[in-house]
Write an enzyme that holds these catalytic residues in place. Sequence first.
Site: not given
Length: 185
Positions: A111-112, A167, A108, A173
Amino acid sequence: MSHMGTETKDFRQEVLIGREEIRERVAGLAKEISADYKGKKPLFVGILKGSFIFLADLIREIDPGIGPQVDFMEISSYGAGKESSGQPKINKDLSIPIGGRDVIIVEDIVDTGYSFKALLAILGSRRPASLKTCALLSKPGRREVEVPIDYLGFTIKDEWVEGYGLDTDQDYRGLPDVVCRKEIG
Ligand code: IMP
Ligand code: MG
């Protein structure tokens, strides 16, 4: 996580990427993937749970002629602090062997980068013929490890998003758009 600090405050949800924009971009990604995988039979590996709606939409736009297959995997989320502990826990593993297969990991959001990094190591060790990555969203401003994203839907800035499979503590979601939170007051 500092992201979650908004929980106790009032907030409203603002559409960041609307359903129509998502639909068009997903179709574009599917077209690109369909062209790149002509004559192959790619296996799309959806990372649970956040990717389930994205993958459901993506697979329906893939050229049926290339015979795409789907499997799912879930790993426990872990961050920089746990990096030294090595591989993350696999909560649900694939049911299809991937040796010799052309595999595309579908997430989805990146990020990091730790999840993709770990998944590339885990799945790469199983000797697929090829291993690529696909993500609906990327927040490059949050990256701690560099990971390749071969097929990317949208780049967003560093703000918490939910909806379209993503979420906040398992909620939201089912929202058809990707929304962000704006604190009220
Ligand atoms: P990474 O390992 O830090 O790249 O984390 C990726 C995972 O963190 C995603 O698969 C999501 O589950 C979660 N995540 C990161 N940012 C968001 C967000 O803004 N909304 C919802 N989930 C997020
Ligand atoms: Mg996730």
